[in-house]
Design a protein around this motif. Sequence first.
Motif, PDB file in Angstrom:
ATOM      1  N   CYS A   4       0.770  -1.104   0.190  1.00 34.33           N
ATOM      2  CA  CYS A   4      -0.046   0.130   0.095  1.00 34.33           C
ATOM      3  C   CYS A   4       0.886   1.201   0.110  1.00 34.33           C
ATOM      4  O   CYS A   4       0.714   2.206  -0.892  1.00 34.33           O
ATOM      5  N   TRP A   5       1.938   1.152   0.736  1.00 40.05           N
ATOM      6  CA  TRP A   5       2.646   2.526   1.014  1.00 40.05           C
ATOM      7  C   TRP A   5       3.541   2.647  -0.102  1.00 40.05           C
ATOM      8  O   TRP A   5       3.814   3.917  -0.787  1.00 40.05           O
ATOM      9  N   PHE A   6       4.304   1.715  -0.647  1.00 40.96           N
ATOM     10  CA  PHE A   6       5.504   2.069  -1.431  1.00 40.96           C
ATOM     11  C   PHE A   6       5.199   1.637  -3.101  1.00 40.96           C
ATOM     12  O   PHE A   6       5.807   2.134  -3.856  1.00 40.96           O
ATOM     13  N   VAL A   7       4.230   0.612  -3.271  1.00 39.51           N
ATOM     14  CA  VAL A   7       3.931   0.416  -4.686  1.00 39.51           C
ATOM     15  C   VAL A   7       2.685   1.035  -5.019  1.00 39.51           C
ATOM     16  O   VAL A   7       2.879   1.727  -6.126  1.00 39.51           O
ATOM     17  N   THR A   8       1.545   1.410  -4.347  1.00 43.64           N
ATOM     18  CA  THR A   8       0.534   2.038  -4.603  1.00 43.64           C
ATOM     19  C   THR A   8       0.462   3.357  -4.207  1.00 43.64           C
ATOM     20  O   THR A   8      -0.380   4.194  -4.690  1.00 43.64           O
ATOM     21  N   LYS A   9       1.528   3.682  -3.261  1.00 39.01           N
ATOM     22  CA  LYS A   9       1.386   5.120  -2.570  1.00 39.01           C
ATOM     23  C   LYS A   9       0.350   5.402  -1.695  1.00 39.01           C
ATOM     24  O   LYS A   9       0.038   6.733  -1.920  1.00 39.01           O
ATOM     25  N   ARG A  10      -0.372   4.338  -1.242  1.00 37.33           N
ATOM     26  CA  ARG A  10      -1.458   4.605  -0.418  1.00 37.33           C
ATOM     27  C   ARG A  10      -0.929   4.679   1.131  1.00 37.33           C
ATOM     28  O   ARG A  10      -0.517   3.581   1.520  1.00 37.33           O
ATOM     29  N   ARG A  11      -1.325   5.604   1.708  1.00 37.89           N
ATOM     30  CA  ARG A  11      -0.909   5.688   2.873  1.00 37.89           C
ATOM     31  C   ARG A  11      -1.738   5.262   4.100  1.00 37.89           C
ATOM     32  O   ARG A  11      -2.900   5.579   3.897  1.00 37.89           O
ATOM     33  N   VAL A  12      -1.403   4.522   4.954  1.00 35.63           N
ATOM     34  CA  VAL A  12      -2.191   3.918   6.010  1.00 35.63           C
ATOM     35  C   VAL A  12      -1.811   4.307   7.337  1.00 35.63           C
ATOM     36  O   VAL A  12      -0.699   4.064   7.782  1.00 35.63           O
ATOM     37  N   SER A  13      -2.639   4.998   8.007  1.00 32.87           N
ATOM     38  CA  SER A  13      -2.508   5.517   9.227  1.00 32.87           C
ATOM     39  C   SER A  13      -3.243   4.574  10.542  1.00 32.87           C
ATOM     40  O   SER A  13      -4.351   4.529  10.296  1.00 32.87           O
ATOM     41  N   ILE A  14      -2.389   4.074  11.438  1.00 31.29           N
ATOM     42  CA  ILE A  14      -2.968   3.330  12.675  1.00 31.29           C
ATOM     43  C   ILE A  14      -4.079   4.388  13.537  1.00 31.29           C
ATOM     44  O   ILE A  14      -4.651   3.992  13.997  1.00 31.29           O
ATOM     45  N   LEU A  15      -3.305   5.405  13.688  1.00 28.54           N
ATOM     46  CA  LEU A  15      -4.027   6.335  14.693  1.00 28.54           C
ATOM     47  C   LEU A  15      -4.851   7.527  13.927  1.00 28.54           C
ATOM     48  O   LEU A  15      -5.087   8.366  14.644  1.00 28.54           O
TER      49      LEU A  15
END
Length: 459
Positions: A69-80
């Motif tokens: 998600c973060w590095f291939v599709t550049k979609r940021r996932v935030s836990i908080l």
Amino acid sequence: MGNWFAYTTLALWPLISIRLYRTKTVQAATLWTLLGGFMFLPVGTSVDLPMIPPFDKNSIPVLSAFLGCWFVTKRRVSILSGRGWVKWLVILFIIEPFITAELNSDAIFIGGRFLPGMTSYDALSAMVNQFIIIIPFFIGRQLFKTCDNQLLMFKALALAGLGYSVLMLFEVRMSPQLHTWVYGYFPHSFGQQMRYGGYRPVVFIGHGLRVAFFAAITLTSAVVIWQLKDKIRQFSSAGVAYYLLLVLILCKSVASTMYGFAALLLIKLASIKNQLRIATFLVLIALLYPTMSIMNIFPHQALIEWAASVDADRAQSLGFRFDNEHKLLEHGQQRFFFGWGSWGRNRVYNQENGKDESVTDGRWIITFGQFGWLGFIAEFGLLAIPIFSAVSVSKLVKSRQELIMLAAHALLASLVIIDQLPNSSLSPWVWLLVGILLGRSEALLQKYREYMRSSSALL
């Protein structure tokens, strides 16, 4: 210890997930990364490095999805991300094991058995493990927002069940051998997979009960698509549903078969409102179960008697579970709020010879014993909030299709949480499923608020 192929498969999974994220949508890639890991990676084989949880069947697909998600599709996932109860429960979920470890630094000597005290090393490792566990929940919450995303989830689950059924039926006929043939060892007790003169399928999931629960979830998903009058690839959804029902029955698990039958009947025959009411009822039972057990007001004996009227062996099994719950609950209450921690400290041992006299089947008693009341509230609260959110937002939804999926999804999530009482079926794909329900509910609420704002502006 697995064979060389077991370690090779674990090592290759991140590369497979990268390929998925490059060729499919982020939603499809996430679903197949987590579902595929659950269905095919070896059980019990791991690479254990210092300071971090082992790289295994559960953690590798999660980390692969997170990095994809973060590095291939550049979609940021935030836990908080976000506000309200979810944020505070996540904070509690992550830091509570650290507090538990710090409060359990004392070593325990019992009947000649030595249980080490927990260290700051254990505390940090527990926090990292909790962080990894909760990642799929937030991927689902943040990246599965639309009706199409939700439909994709149901279709992926139904398709996964359809494909996996071939391996399941093979083991029903030939006995659970695939994990041994492919990875070089059997991951559990073979005797527990023998039922009613035949075999439960295990495949690469680890236990027949977990396979049966997976079959119940895939059946429920197929029924949802049937209710929507849609197809599963080129297959009739009604035909797939009936076929998966047969596969579920052949899994020889009473509880999961009941889940599947109940879900089929409710989705096809009950109103949306009644489906949501039943989902709420099941969640409340799960949340109140520890309290009712402590106060001795849950009808354990009545359930055993009912089970005896159906099957004497199942009644004996249920009674055995309740007896162990009672022992573990008494032990857990000695450190009520933060639990006993790891290293087997949550279990019950014979005072004279140190023999382990407990069996931890249900996820709830494992969580309560290890992390106490606060740990239970954090974990089960995160499982419950998406269902309450779906029930609340359903009053604002007008589309029949959206209501069908929302109610069925809430019902499906309630089966997940109720199954944590007798069993422990939480896996990364299950956390993803529950997170998707929360994300979809929040998206529907946001859509309604935007509509109200635009209507106000026009006036």
